[in-house]
Enzyme design. Sequence first.
Site, PDB file in Angstrom:
ATOM      1  N   GLY A  10       0.845  -1.197   0.000  1.00 53.50           N
ATOM      2  CA  GLY A  10       0.000   0.000   0.000  1.00 53.50           C
ATOM      3  C   GLY A  10       0.880   1.246   0.000  1.00 53.50           C
ATOM      4  O   GLY A  10       1.836   1.314   0.759  1.00 53.50           O
ATOM      5  N   ARG A  71       0.934  -5.188  -4.908  1.00 56.29           N
ATOM      6  CA  ARG A  71       1.132  -6.193  -3.851  1.00 56.29           C
ATOM      7  C   ARG A  71       1.626  -7.508  -4.464  1.00 56.29           C
ATOM      8  O   ARG A  71       1.296  -8.594  -3.985  1.00 56.29           O
ATOM      9  CB  ARG A  71      -0.171  -6.407  -3.081  1.00 56.29           C
ATOM     10  CG  ARG A  71      -0.635  -5.179  -2.307  1.00 56.29           C
ATOM     11  CD  ARG A  71      -1.689  -5.526  -1.282  1.00 56.29           C
ATOM     12  NE  ARG A  71      -2.278  -4.350  -0.673  1.00 56.29           N
ATOM     13  CZ  ARG A  71      -1.753  -3.699   0.367  1.00 56.29           C
ATOM     14  NH1 ARG A  71      -0.621  -4.102   0.896  1.00 56.29           N
ATOM     15  NH2 ARG A  71      -2.367  -2.646   0.866  1.00 56.29           N
ATOM     16  N   ASP A 102       5.806  -4.975   5.768  1.00 59.93           N
ATOM     17  CA  ASP A 102       6.304  -6.303   6.137  1.00 59.93           C
ATOM     18  C   ASP A 102       6.385  -7.267   4.948  1.00 59.93           C
ATOM     19  O   ASP A 102       7.335  -8.035   4.841  1.00 59.93           O
ATOM     20  CB  ASP A 102       5.405  -6.876   7.240  1.00 59.93           C
ATOM     21  CG  ASP A 102       6.092  -7.995   7.978  1.00 59.93           C
ATOM     22  OD1 ASP A 102       7.157  -7.736   8.563  1.00 59.93           O
ATOM     23  OD2 ASP A 102       5.584  -9.129   7.947  1.00 59.93           O
ATOM     24  N   THR A 125       4.708   2.374   6.105  1.00 59.47           N
ATOM     25  CA  THR A 125       3.296   1.993   6.157  1.00 59.47           C
ATOM     26  C   THR A 125       2.538   3.028   6.989  1.00 59.47           C
ATOM     27  O   THR A 125       3.053   3.508   8.012  1.00 59.47           O
ATOM     28  CB  THR A 125       3.046   0.598   6.765  1.00 59.47           C
ATOM     29  OG1 THR A 125       1.645   0.463   7.032  1.00 59.47           O
ATOM     30  CG2 THR A 125       3.785   0.344   8.072  1.00 59.47           C
ATOM     31  N   ASP A 127       0.207   2.128   8.687  1.00 58.31           N
ATOM     32  CA  ASP A 127      -0.283   1.333   9.821  1.00 58.31           C
ATOM     33  C   ASP A 127       0.620   1.420  11.062  1.00 58.31           C
ATOM     34  O   ASP A 127       0.188   1.087  12.165  1.00 58.31           O
ATOM     35  CB  ASP A 127      -0.415  -0.150   9.428  1.00 58.31           C
ATOM     36  CG  ASP A 127      -1.388  -0.362   8.283  1.00 58.31           C
ATOM     37  OD1 ASP A 127      -2.170   0.554   7.983  1.00 58.31           O
ATOM     38  OD2 ASP A 127      -1.347  -1.452   7.664  1.00 58.31           O
ATOM     39  N   ASP A 129       2.931  -0.506  12.012  1.00 62.44           N
ATOM     40  CA  ASP A 129       2.917  -1.802  12.712  1.00 62.44           C
ATOM     41  C   ASP A 129       4.183  -2.630  12.488  1.00 62.44           C
ATOM     42  O   ASP A 129       4.164  -3.852  12.627  1.00 62.44           O
ATOM     43  CB  ASP A 129       1.671  -2.605  12.292  1.00 62.44           C
ATOM     44  CG  ASP A 129       1.656  -2.930  10.802  1.00 62.44           C
ATOM     45  OD1 ASP A 129       2.513  -2.395  10.062  1.00 62.44           O
ATOM     46  OD2 ASP A 129       0.798  -3.724  10.373  1.00 62.44           O
ATOM     47  N   ARG A 171      -5.207  -2.339   9.559  1.00 54.22           N
ATOM     48  CA  ARG A 171      -5.235  -3.810   9.629  1.00 54.22           C
ATOM     49  C   ARG A 171      -5.432  -4.290  11.065  1.00 54.22           C
ATOM     50  O   ARG A 171      -6.347  -3.829  11.713  1.00 54.22           O
ATOM     51  CB  ARG A 171      -3.947  -4.388   9.018  1.00 54.22           C
ATOM     52  CG  ARG A 171      -3.924  -4.265   7.517  1.00 54.22           C
ATOM     53  CD  ARG A 171      -3.071  -5.328   6.880  1.00 54.22           C
ATOM     54  NE  ARG A 171      -3.358  -5.379   5.455  1.00 54.22           N
ATOM     55  CZ  ARG A 171      -4.356  -6.069   4.929  1.00 54.22           C
ATOM     56  NH1 ARG A 171      -5.137  -6.800   5.686  1.00 54.22           N
ATOM     57  NH2 ARG A 171      -4.568  -6.052   3.632  1.00 54.22           N
TER      58      ARG A 171
HETATM   59  O1  F6P Z   1      -1.269  -1.594   4.907  1.00 54.06           O
HETATM   60  C1  F6P Z   1      -1.806  -0.387   4.530  1.00 54.06           C
HETATM   61  C2  F6P Z   1      -3.279  -0.497   4.274  1.00 54.06           C
HETATM   62  O2  F6P Z   1      -3.743   0.783   3.940  1.00 54.06           O
HETATM   63  C3  F6P Z   1      -4.108  -1.103   5.425  1.00 54.06           C
HETATM   64  O3  F6P Z   1      -4.314  -0.186   6.447  1.00 54.06           O
HETATM   65  C4  F6P Z   1      -5.347  -1.541   4.679  1.00 54.06           C
HETATM   66  O4  F6P Z   1      -6.012  -2.594   5.322  1.00 54.06           O
HETATM   67  C5  F6P Z   1      -4.799  -2.010   3.373  1.00 54.06           C
HETATM   68  O5  F6P Z   1      -3.559  -1.349   3.190  1.00 54.06           O
HETATM   69  C6  F6P Z   1      -5.695  -1.754   2.187  1.00 54.06           C
HETATM   70  O6  F6P Z   1      -5.116  -2.311   1.075  1.00 54.06           O
HETATM   71  P1  F6P Z   1      -5.599  -2.087  -0.423  1.00 54.06           P
HETATM   72  O7  F6P Z   1      -5.106  -0.736  -0.851  1.00 54.06           O
HETATM   73  O8  F6P Z   1      -4.940  -3.177  -1.154  1.00 54.06           O
HETATM   74  O9  F6P Z   1      -7.093  -2.151  -0.408  1.00 54.06           O
END
Ligand code: F6P
Length: 342
Positions: A10, A71, A102, A125, A127, A129, A171
């Site tokens: 992301g 991803r 990660d 990130t 997040d 995390d 997440r």
């Molecule tokens: O890891 C970053 C993040 O924004 C999370 O907070 C969220 O769950 C996820 O990516 C969303 O991913 P995508 O952009 O693939 O929907």
Amino acid sequence: MKVACLTGGGDCPGLNAVIRGLVRTIANSGGETIGLLEGWRGAIEGNFIPLDPMKTDEILPQGGTILGSSRTNPYKDENLVKQVVDTFHKLELDALVAIGGDDTLGVASKLYSDYKLPTIGCPKTIDNDLSATDFTFGFDTCLNTVMDAVDKLRTTAESHRRVIVVEVMGRHAGWITCFSGIACSADAILVPEEEADLDAVCERLKRRRADGKMYGIVMVSEGAELKGQNLITKDAEIDDFGHVKLGGIGARVAKIIQKNTGIETRDVTLGHLQRGGSPSAYDRVLGTRLGIHAARLAIKKDFGKMVALRGLHIVSVPLAEAVGTMRTLYPEFMDEAGEFLK
Ligand code: F6P
């Protein structure tokens, strides 16, 4: 030396600051940098663009990543991993800097241990995390975006005497929810680390209303769990790294609150808004510093490492130790937030 960089997973504000810091530092040492496009997909397919200090000088305030992201997981298929290794040799690279969370860093770590590919990691990130670094860039900008949105939601909530439930990303870690909940003086903060006690939340909202506060703000993590309810459906979308797509808990919480309190309740999912926009000053500085230090590791040929923030210092840690363990919210933050959640 010739260094490649890529941005995976992301996106988040501050990625371009890292790229700029890396490119400039490598150029200062007489080397060149290229950017592989769209995360590991670019490394598999050999798609890249040349980067130089002039081209990257203006990108500091830009959100997202000029390289694109995905991803893509090469470890889904050993042939894809071999293609990454081939690209590395075909492009005559000396180092590969992976900027990601990660998953992206996990691939960099495995490429280093399995193929001795000279990789370096840079943590990112929204997040926050990742276990080996105090803060990740992107997190601060994200918090400011959430705060701005909730400040706006508060005025309409107040006008209509409503409760508004705000679902935020993160997440399975509650960093965004707890920090933005504190910054927005939320009436409830529901994080994945604690089982949500909605009865207590409803009682609090009713009591506050009786005391004169005619509206409420409830912050909820996309990964929070409600007692006895499995929110992940069987046909939920799964990404290349096996993560399920989260979302939808805010609407459920809002329904329960309205039913149990009789207070008109709405929900808002902030979603990808949280990843957008120009990086804050903090994220620009942190991203720049990490980019500079990732370049310095490459110049020193100190591979298999990740740059990290420890206190005020940028240090390096072995990639293998930095990946694989999600850092959940430290309980002390919910404990402190709890003073306002009684
Ligand atoms: O890891 C970053 C993040 O924004 C999370 O907070 C969220 O769950 C996820 O990516 C969303 O991913 P995508 O952009 O693939 O929907």
